[in-house]
Motif scaffolding. Sequence first.
Motif, PDB file in Angstrom:
ATOM      1  N   THR A 259     -21.149 -17.601 -13.401  1.00 46.45           N
ATOM      2  CA  THR A 259     -21.366 -16.333 -12.716  1.00 46.45           C
ATOM      3  C   THR A 259     -22.116 -15.344 -13.600  1.00 46.45           C
ATOM      4  O   THR A 259     -21.820 -15.211 -14.783  1.00 46.45           O
ATOM      5  CB  THR A 259     -20.016 -15.721 -12.298  1.00 46.45           C
ATOM      6  OG1 THR A 259     -19.312 -16.671 -11.505  1.00 46.45           O
ATOM      7  CG2 THR A 259     -20.225 -14.464 -11.477  1.00 46.45           C
ATOM      8  N   CYS A 260     -23.064 -14.659 -12.995  1.00 42.82           N
ATOM      9  CA  CYS A 260     -23.816 -13.630 -13.701  1.00 42.82           C
ATOM     10  C   CYS A 260     -23.613 -12.306 -12.980  1.00 42.82           C
ATOM     11  O   CYS A 260     -23.750 -12.238 -11.751  1.00 42.82           O
ATOM     12  CB  CYS A 260     -25.298 -13.991 -13.735  1.00 42.82           C
ATOM     13  SG  CYS A 260     -26.332 -12.756 -14.557  1.00 42.82           S
ATOM     14  N   ARG A 261     -23.269 -11.264 -13.716  1.00 40.99           N
ATOM     15  CA  ARG A 261     -23.133  -9.928 -13.149  1.00 40.99           C
ATOM     16  C   ARG A 261     -24.454  -9.191 -13.333  1.00 40.99           C
ATOM     17  O   ARG A 261     -24.874  -8.900 -14.450  1.00 40.99           O
ATOM     18  CB  ARG A 261     -22.000  -9.181 -13.840  1.00 40.99           C
ATOM     19  CG  ARG A 261     -21.802  -7.755 -13.344  1.00 40.99           C
ATOM     20  CD  ARG A 261     -20.572  -7.133 -13.959  1.00 40.99           C
ATOM     21  NE  ARG A 261     -20.412  -5.739 -13.570  1.00 40.99           N
ATOM     22  CZ  ARG A 261     -19.340  -5.004 -13.850  1.00 40.99           C
ATOM     23  NH1 ARG A 261     -18.329  -5.545 -14.514  1.00 40.99           N
ATOM     24  NH2 ARG A 261     -19.267  -3.744 -13.471  1.00 40.99           N
TER      25      ARG A 261
ATOM     26  N   ASN B 183     -15.578 -19.806 -11.064  1.00 42.30           N
ATOM     27  CA  ASN B 183     -16.581 -18.801 -11.425  1.00 42.30           C
ATOM     28  C   ASN B 183     -16.863 -18.747 -12.922  1.00 42.30           C
ATOM     29  O   ASN B 183     -17.833 -18.119 -13.349  1.00 42.30           O
ATOM     30  CB  ASN B 183     -16.131 -17.421 -10.948  1.00 42.30           C
ATOM     31  CG  ASN B 183     -16.020 -17.339  -9.440  1.00 42.30           C
ATOM     32  OD1 ASN B 183     -16.747 -18.031  -8.723  1.00 42.30           O
ATOM     33  ND2 ASN B 183     -15.119 -16.526  -8.939  1.00 42.30           N
TER      34      ASN B 183
ATOM     35  N   ARG C 156     -24.051 -26.792 -12.074  1.00 41.84           N
ATOM     36  CA  ARG C 156     -24.222 -25.594 -12.903  1.00 41.84           C
ATOM     37  C   ARG C 156     -24.573 -25.989 -14.328  1.00 41.84           C
ATOM     38  O   ARG C 156     -24.002 -26.913 -14.881  1.00 41.84           O
ATOM     39  CB  ARG C 156     -22.935 -24.763 -12.854  1.00 41.84           C
ATOM     40  CG  ARG C 156     -22.643 -24.273 -11.447  1.00 41.84           C
ATOM     41  CD  ARG C 156     -21.258 -23.701 -11.320  1.00 41.84           C
ATOM     42  NE  ARG C 156     -20.958 -23.384  -9.935  1.00 41.84           N
ATOM     43  CZ  ARG C 156     -19.752 -23.113  -9.475  1.00 41.84           C
ATOM     44  NH1 ARG C 156     -18.728 -23.133 -10.300  1.00 41.84           N
ATOM     45  NH2 ARG C 156     -19.563 -22.851  -8.205  1.00 41.84           N
TER      46      ARG C 156
ATOM     47  N   LEU D  76     -22.780  -9.892  -8.072  1.00 43.07           N
ATOM     48  CA  LEU D  76     -22.424 -11.150  -8.706  1.00 43.07           C
ATOM     49  C   LEU D  76     -23.309 -12.257  -8.162  1.00 43.07           C
ATOM     50  O   LEU D  76     -23.523 -12.361  -6.950  1.00 43.07           O
ATOM     51  CB  LEU D  76     -20.956 -11.500  -8.443  1.00 43.07           C
ATOM     52  CG  LEU D  76     -19.905 -10.655  -9.148  1.00 43.07           C
ATOM     53  CD1 LEU D  76     -18.513 -11.169  -8.815  1.00 43.07           C
ATOM     54  CD2 LEU D  76     -20.111 -10.653 -10.648  1.00 43.07           C
ATOM     55  N   THR D  77     -23.816 -13.092  -9.054  1.00 38.43           N
ATOM     56  CA  THR D  77     -24.640 -14.228  -8.651  1.00 38.43           C
ATOM     57  C   THR D  77     -24.001 -15.506  -9.157  1.00 38.43           C
ATOM     58  O   THR D  77     -23.745 -15.653 -10.356  1.00 38.43           O
ATOM     59  CB  THR D  77     -26.067 -14.111  -9.209  1.00 38.43           C
ATOM     60  OG1 THR D  77     -26.676 -12.918  -8.717  1.00 38.43           O
ATOM     61  CG2 THR D  77     -26.902 -15.306  -8.790  1.00 38.43           C
ATOM     62  N   LEU D  78     -23.714 -16.426  -8.241  1.00 40.50           N
ATOM     63  CA  LEU D  78     -23.156 -17.721  -8.596  1.00 40.50           C
ATOM     64  C   LEU D  78     -24.295 -18.714  -8.706  1.00 40.50           C
ATOM     65  O   LEU D  78     -25.104 -18.848  -7.783  1.00 40.50           O
ATOM     66  CB  LEU D  78     -22.146 -18.170  -7.529  1.00 40.50           C
ATOM     67  CG  LEU D  78     -21.306 -19.404  -7.841  1.00 40.50           C
ATOM     68  CD1 LEU D  78     -20.396 -19.127  -9.037  1.00 40.50           C
ATOM     69  CD2 LEU D  78     -20.469 -19.790  -6.617  1.00 40.50           C
TER      70      LEU D  78
END
Length: 208
Positions: free
Chosen positions: A185-187, A181, A206, A196-198
Motif C-alpha cells: 500500500t502507498c499513501r 495491505n 505485488r 491509498l493505492t493498493l
Amino acid sequence: MLRLASKRSSCSSLMAAMSKPHISVQPCRLHSNKQYEIVPPLPVPPLKQSLERYVNAVKPLITDEAALKRTQDLVEEFGQEDGMGPKLQTLLLKHAEGKDNWLTAWWLEVAYLTFRLPSPINVSPAIAFPRVPNILGQADQLQYAAKLIHHAVNFRNLITSKTLSQEMAGKTPMCMTQYDNLFATCRVPMAGQDRLTLMAKDPKERRH
C-alpha cells in the motif's frame, strides 16, 4: 467544556456526512477464506448505551460541576425521542447494513487520511524489534540490515501464501484483512484527504 452538537444545523451536517459515500474497504476475513463467516459483523451499539458511555468518558475531563451538568443535559436532550439522537441512530443502522465493519471507512478517513500530524508518534507510536547486541561497525550494520530484510521477506511470504498464523484475542479469532495491505500500500498525499493505492489485488503479484 465538551459539547454535543445540539443545534439543528449541526445535526443536519452530521446526517449529511453519514449519507455521503465513503472509502471502500475490504471485507473482514481470517487467515483463510473458508473461515470468513466466523468473524461476525461489528454491531451498532444501542443509542442509550452510547450516550451513557459518552458521559462516563467525559466525566474525568470536566472538573466544573456546572459544565458537567450542562453536558449531561445536552446528552439527555440529544437522546430524547424527538431529538436528533434517534434520527442519527436510524441512519447509522442503515449505514451498517451489509457491512462487516461500519466503522472502518470512517476510521481510516478521520484517523489517517485526513489527519495532518505526522503518523509516527501521533498515530503509530512504536514498532518493537528484538534486542540486538551492540553494533560496533559497518559489518555489524550490514548483518543487522540483512537479517531485517530476510525476516521481512519471510513475513511477506506468509501473508501472500495465506499461511500466517491466525491472530487471536483469547479464544476469539481476529480479522486478518489488514495484513494484505502490508508491503503493498502507498499513501499518496492529496489536498484535504490523502489517497491509498493498493499495488495489485492479488498479493502474489505485488513487488514491493
